[in-house]
Scaffold this motif. Structure first.
Motif, PDB file in Angstrom:
ATOM      1  N   ASP A 109     -40.788  -3.057 -19.766  1.00 57.53           N
ATOM      2  CA  ASP A 109     -39.590  -3.292 -20.556  1.00 57.53           C
ATOM      3  C   ASP A 109     -38.613  -2.275 -20.889  1.00 57.53           C
ATOM      4  O   ASP A 109     -38.729  -1.152 -20.805  1.00 57.53           O
ATOM      5  N   ILE A 112     -38.177   0.266 -23.592  1.00 57.13           N
ATOM      6  CA  ILE A 112     -39.274   1.406 -23.622  1.00 57.13           C
ATOM      7  C   ILE A 112     -38.637   2.426 -22.832  1.00 57.13           C
ATOM      8  O   ILE A 112     -38.971   3.769 -23.203  1.00 57.13           O
ATOM      9  N   ALA A 116     -37.453   6.250 -24.253  1.00 54.59           N
ATOM     10  CA  ALA A 116     -38.049   7.508 -24.007  1.00 54.59           C
ATOM     11  C   ALA A 116     -36.764   8.349 -23.698  1.00 54.59           C
ATOM     12  O   ALA A 116     -36.795   9.587 -23.805  1.00 54.59           O
ATOM     13  N   MET A 121     -36.284  12.400 -23.140  1.00 51.83           N
ATOM     14  CA  MET A 121     -37.086  12.753 -21.960  1.00 51.83           C
ATOM     15  C   MET A 121     -36.331  12.868 -20.686  1.00 51.83           C
ATOM     16  O   MET A 121     -35.241  12.185 -20.779  1.00 51.83           O
ATOM     17  N   GLU A 125     -39.823  13.236 -16.681  1.00 50.35           N
ATOM     18  CA  GLU A 125     -40.952  13.076 -17.674  1.00 50.35           C
ATOM     19  C   GLU A 125     -41.062  11.592 -17.894  1.00 50.35           C
ATOM     20  O   GLU A 125     -42.061  11.191 -18.256  1.00 50.35           O
ATOM     21  N   LYS A 129     -44.641  10.315 -17.459  1.00 47.55           N
ATOM     22  CA  LYS A 129     -45.356  10.107 -18.848  1.00 47.55           C
ATOM     23  C   LYS A 129     -45.217   8.622 -19.404  1.00 47.55           C
ATOM     24  O   LYS A 129     -45.902   8.326 -20.122  1.00 47.55           O
ATOM     25  N   VAL A 130     -44.079   7.799 -18.717  1.00 48.29           N
ATOM     26  CA  VAL A 130     -43.965   6.694 -19.096  1.00 48.29           C
ATOM     27  C   VAL A 130     -44.216   5.442 -18.132  1.00 48.29           C
ATOM     28  O   VAL A 130     -45.087   4.748 -17.851  1.00 48.29           O
ATOM     29  N   LEU A 133     -47.604   5.694 -15.874  1.00 50.32           N
ATOM     30  CA  LEU A 133     -48.610   5.384 -16.685  1.00 50.32           C
ATOM     31  C   LEU A 133     -48.698   4.027 -16.818  1.00 50.32           C
ATOM     32  O   LEU A 133     -49.642   3.394 -16.997  1.00 50.32           O
ATOM     33  N   ILE A 134     -47.375   3.385 -17.464  1.00 48.44           N
ATOM     34  CA  ILE A 134     -47.500   1.727 -17.818  1.00 48.44           C
ATOM     35  C   ILE A 134     -47.820   1.088 -16.798  1.00 48.44           C
ATOM     36  O   ILE A 134     -48.407  -0.089 -16.769  1.00 48.44           O
ATOM     37  N   SER A 208     -54.738   3.700 -19.231  1.00 44.37           N
ATOM     38  CA  SER A 208     -54.715   3.710 -20.805  1.00 44.37           C
ATOM     39  C   SER A 208     -55.546   2.320 -21.465  1.00 44.37           C
ATOM     40  O   SER A 208     -54.751   1.309 -20.918  1.00 44.37           O
ATOM     41  N   LYS A 209     -56.287   2.690 -22.427  1.00 43.29           N
ATOM     42  CA  LYS A 209     -56.924   1.469 -23.013  1.00 43.29           C
ATOM     43  C   LYS A 209     -55.702   0.633 -23.890  1.00 43.29           C
ATOM     44  O   LYS A 209     -56.056  -0.617 -23.905  1.00 43.29           O
ATOM     45  N   GLY A 210     -54.823   1.302 -24.181  1.00 39.09           N
ATOM     46  CA  GLY A 210     -53.825   0.535 -24.577  1.00 39.09           C
ATOM     47  C   GLY A 210     -52.892  -0.498 -23.795  1.00 39.09           C
ATOM     48  O   GLY A 210     -52.359  -1.332 -24.400  1.00 39.09           O
ATOM     49  N   LEU A 211     -53.289  -0.385 -22.504  1.00 37.87           N
ATOM     50  CA  LEU A 211     -52.700  -1.472 -21.692  1.00 37.87           C
ATOM     51  C   LEU A 211     -53.414  -2.651 -21.595  1.00 37.87           C
ATOM     52  O   LEU A 211     -53.218  -3.808 -20.764  1.00 37.87           O
ATOM     53  N   TYR A 213     -54.663  -5.018 -23.343  1.00 40.12           N
ATOM     54  CA  TYR A 213     -54.310  -6.045 -24.007  1.00 40.12           C
ATOM     55  C   TYR A 213     -53.330  -6.778 -23.219  1.00 40.12           C
ATOM     56  O   TYR A 213     -53.432  -7.820 -23.108  1.00 40.12           O
TER      57      TYR A 213
ATOM     58  N   ILE B  72     -30.317  16.122 -22.950  1.00 35.91           N
ATOM     59  CA  ILE B  72     -31.699  16.117 -23.311  1.00 35.91           C
ATOM     60  C   ILE B  72     -31.817  16.855 -24.836  1.00 35.91           C
ATOM     61  O   ILE B  72     -32.613  16.381 -25.638  1.00 35.91           O
ATOM     62  N   ARG B  76     -33.394  15.373 -28.247  1.00 33.07           N
ATOM     63  CA  ARG B  76     -34.387  15.782 -29.105  1.00 33.07           C
ATOM     64  C   ARG B  76     -34.275  16.251 -30.430  1.00 33.07           C
ATOM     65  O   ARG B  76     -35.212  15.987 -31.374  1.00 33.07           O
ATOM     66  N   GLY B  86     -40.441  -0.778 -29.399  1.00 35.53           N
ATOM     67  CA  GLY B  86     -40.286   0.591 -28.606  1.00 35.53           C
ATOM     68  C   GLY B  86     -41.540   1.429 -28.744  1.00 35.53           C
ATOM     69  O   GLY B  86     -41.182   2.704 -28.058  1.00 35.53           O
ATOM     70  N   PHE B  88     -44.745   3.254 -27.254  1.00 38.72           N
ATOM     71  CA  PHE B  88     -45.274   3.281 -25.826  1.00 38.72           C
ATOM     72  C   PHE B  88     -46.561   2.826 -25.784  1.00 38.72           C
ATOM     73  O   PHE B  88     -47.427   3.078 -26.609  1.00 38.72           O
ATOM     74  N   PRO B  89     -46.946   1.662 -25.115  1.00 41.05           N
ATOM     75  CA  PRO B  89     -48.055   0.839 -25.282  1.00 41.05           C
ATOM     76  C   PRO B  89     -49.311   1.616 -24.871  1.00 41.05           C
ATOM     77  O   PRO B  89     -50.383   1.334 -25.328  1.00 41.05           O
ATOM     78  N   HIS B  90     -49.103   2.782 -23.855  1.00 45.47           N
ATOM     79  CA  HIS B  90     -50.162   3.211 -23.317  1.00 45.47           C
ATOM     80  C   HIS B  90     -50.585   4.549 -24.213  1.00 45.47           C
ATOM     81  O   HIS B  90     -51.473   5.376 -23.730  1.00 45.47           O
ATOM     82  N   TYR B  91     -49.937   4.829 -25.136  1.00 40.66           N
ATOM     83  CA  TYR B  91     -50.277   5.885 -25.983  1.00 40.66           C
ATOM     84  C   TYR B  91     -50.736   5.586 -27.490  1.00 40.66           C
ATOM     85  O   TYR B  91     -50.437   4.463 -27.992  1.00 40.66           O
ATOM     86  N   LEU B 103     -42.801  17.725 -26.029  1.00 43.04           N
ATOM     87  CA  LEU B 103     -41.682  17.800 -25.041  1.00 43.04           C
ATOM     88  C   LEU B 103     -41.200  19.111 -25.354  1.00 43.04           C
ATOM     89  O   LEU B 103     -40.624  19.993 -24.601  1.00 43.04           O
ATOM     90  N   TYR B 133     -54.030   1.944 -30.559  1.00 46.48           N
ATOM     91  CA  TYR B 133     -52.989   1.938 -29.443  1.00 46.48           C
ATOM     92  C   TYR B 133     -52.126   0.704 -30.242  1.00 46.48           C
ATOM     93  O   TYR B 133     -52.803  -0.040 -31.269  1.00 46.48           O
ATOM     94  N   TYR B 135     -50.850  -2.036 -29.833  1.00 48.99           N
ATOM     95  CA  TYR B 135     -51.440  -3.360 -30.063  1.00 48.99           C
ATOM     96  C   TYR B 135     -52.617  -3.626 -31.156  1.00 48.99           C
ATOM     97  O   TYR B 135     -52.601  -4.951 -31.407  1.00 48.99           O
TER      98      TYR B 135
END
Lengths: 218, 346
Positions: A109, A112, A116, A121, A125, A129-130, A133-134, A208-211, A213, B72, B76, B86, B88-91, B103, B133, B135
């Motif tokens: 998406d 996202i 970031a 980032m 990064e 990091k994004v 991993l996704i 990642s477990k978050g993915l 789903y 950058i 920050r 928005g 992060f699904p994997h975090y 960061l 997570y 979800y």
């Protein structure tokens, strides 16, 4: 005649062919994973994005070319030998890695990525990091696919001097000997299943477990 | 961080997304940008954290051009919240909130304490959510995490792009209250984009109404409601704007001192002030000047607290047909009175 006769009586030959097979596989496959990841990442970078779709189309067409055709083509240009075999395996297993890496990344998406960026980032990064991993579940299925294809195709590559378990299978075919064929088929199947299982465990550890789903695995 | 736009324009190809923006965003206040979709409000927001680069003009933060700050580094220092997607699904929740502190290379302990502090701030039970997570969270919880994440490195400036747009109305109200509470405590400069006028009136100290890339009117919320500059603004405000406003304004803004305090009402037949408050250690009731004039002294015991809404005060007044009410703090301290005429005239 027992199915296992050849396997038991000539286990040293089988072991030797198996290790040949593994070596050819490991060299060509790790090269295609590394280079495939690299190309997949490169063509999704901002400056290259106009080519992304082109490369994706190209690689999806390439995936539908039969492995024998690739081997025959490479053989035409490079002649017979181990290197030819490794090279054609490399090319053939490169495609799913590129395809899945690139499509995994570009299907994330856009908001996202923008968030970031908005959080400060750097491009690097964001990639590590994004994006990666996704995209990891998709990338992993590419890598697993590539490994299984590689092991299977390596059998065929025996005809152009690749060695490995294919040699046993083709010998068996030539002699119409089931026991010999079986002595090649069994180890190659075990090899493919084992490698895929190892990668599946690795995937479970790294993704990642978050993915889960989103992958519909929950 | 006050922000100043000087002649800022952004062109996409030949079309202006925003045109000649000249306005200043007040320090430590909530400024709301509102307008129909495609009016340039989101573009304006993104010009500040340079997700979109302006075509011409100058944007100053604390008097310094944003070009002089590393992109950058600038980002920050700015909290950024968008619709729920928005996160992060994997975090996990923890990792999502810890993004900017990581960061910035904060020490681990500091990050952990900060995350817990922020989850408390947005009224989430940290034990319950910290390892979940996105979800696994509800929409409202996700958005709270989004707000917490934006506040992580304690930025002075918060950019919020329709943050509550995808949330159901009940939770949206709750989240708005959470935001107002946070703002009361932290006093950030907040730029808030919405298309919901009710939200704008509730949250905004000031409101900028956008149309076709230009600001139609930029004013304090009350001025905008009282003096809409043109038909377009009137339409945006809708017929309920004034009532909405009363609903969101606290009684404390209308407190007057037109009252007397006494501890007994014997032998009272004339008072100079509008309202006589009877007070012996605690609030006992009040008597109105008009009641005394009519000759029958009636002790009433309604009151409002300073943090109730003006609409609630009006409600009580209508119910009893009176024109003023005492304002009493919860600890029984007399704050003053609130008058009907003042509310309506203001």
């Amino acid at each position: 005649m027992n199915l296992f006769d050849y396997l038991f009586n000539n286990y040293q030959i089988v072991l030797q062919r198996t290790s040949e097979h593994i070596i050819v596989f490991l060299i060509s496959w790790s090269a295609s994973v590394l280079i495939g990841l690299l190309i997949g990442i490169l063509i999704t970078r901002e400056k290259m994005q106009k080519y992304t779709n082109f490369v994706l189309t190209l690689s999806s067409i390439a995936q539908s070319i039969p492995s024998v055709a690739i081997i025959a083509l490479v053989f035409l240009f490079f002649g017979i030998g181990k290197l030819t075999a490794i090279f054609s395996l490399f090319i053939y297993s490169l495609v799913p890695v590129i395809f899945n890496t690139a499509s995994g990344i570009i299907n994330i998406d856009k908001t996202i990525i923008e968030v970031a960026e908005g959080m400060g980032m750097s491009k690097k990064e964001i990639l590590f990091k994004v994006e990666l991993l996704i995209a990891l579940p998709t990338i992993f299925s590419g890598i697993r696919n590539s490994a299984v294809i590689n092991i299977a195709t390596a059998t065929v590559a025996a005809v152009i001097g690749g060695g490995g378990l294919g040699v046993i299978i083709f010998t068996g075919l030539a002699h119409y000997n089931v026991s010999i064929i079986f002595a090649g088929v069994l180890p190659v199947s075990i090899l493919a299943i084992t490698i895929d299982s190892i990668l599946a465990i690795l995937e479970k550890k790294l993704v990642s477990k978050g993915l889960l789903y989103e992958e519909g695995k929950l | 961080m006050p922000i100043k736009f000087i002649n800022v324009s952004k062109k996409f190809k030949d079309v202006y997304a925003v045109k000649n923006l000249n306005f200043e965003i007040d320090d430590k206040k909530i400024t709301v940008l509102i307008g129909p979709s495609g009016c340039g409000k989101t573009t304006t927001l993104k010009l500040i954290n340079r997700l979109i680069e302006r075509t011409s003009g100058e944007i100053l933060i604390n008097g310094l051009s944003i070009d002089k700050i590393d992109k950058i580094e600038l980002r920050r220092k700015i909290g950024y919240v968008i619709q729920e997607i928005g996160l992060f699904p994997h975090y996990t929740v923890f990792d999502n909130i810890a993004v900017v502190p990581k960061l910035l290379n904060w020490p681990k302990n500091k990050i952990k304490n900060r995350v817990i502090e922020l989850l408390n701030l947005v009224n989430l039970d940290f034990k319950e959510v910290i390892n979940k997570y996105p979800y696994e969270l509800s929409g409202g919880q996700r958005q709270r995490v989004g707000v917490a994440r934006a506040l992580a490195a304690d930025p002075e400036l918060l950019l919020m792009d329709e943050p509550f747009g995808a949330i159901d109305p009940i939770n949206r109200e709750i989240l708005q209250d959470v935001l107002l509470n946070i703002q009361k405590k932290l006093k950030k400069t907040i730029l808030f984009v919405t298309h919901d006028i009710r939200e704008a009136i509730k949250l905004g100290d000031k409101i900028a109404v956008f149309k076709d890339g230009e600001i139609q009117q930029y004013d304090s919320t009350i001025n905008l409601i009282k003096n809409p500059k043109n038909k377009f603004i009137e339409n945006i405000l809708g017929i309920n704007a004034k009532l909405n406003y009363l609903e969101f304004v606290k009684v404390e803004k209308f407190i007057e001192k037109d009252f007397l305090v006494t501890n007994s009402i014997s032998n009272i037949n004339k008072i100079e002030k509008e309202c006589l408050i009877i007070f012996t250690n605690k609030f006992e009731g009040f008597v109105l000047k008009t009641d005394i004039k009519k000759g029958h002294i009636k002790i009433r015991n309604d009151y409002v607290t300073p943090d109730q809404s003006v609409l609630e005060a009006l409600n009580i007044m209508f119910k009893h047909n009176i024109h003023c009410l005492p304002v009493i703090e919860k600890n029984n301290e007399i704050k003053g009175i609130i008058k009907y005429e003042k509310i309506i005239l203001k």
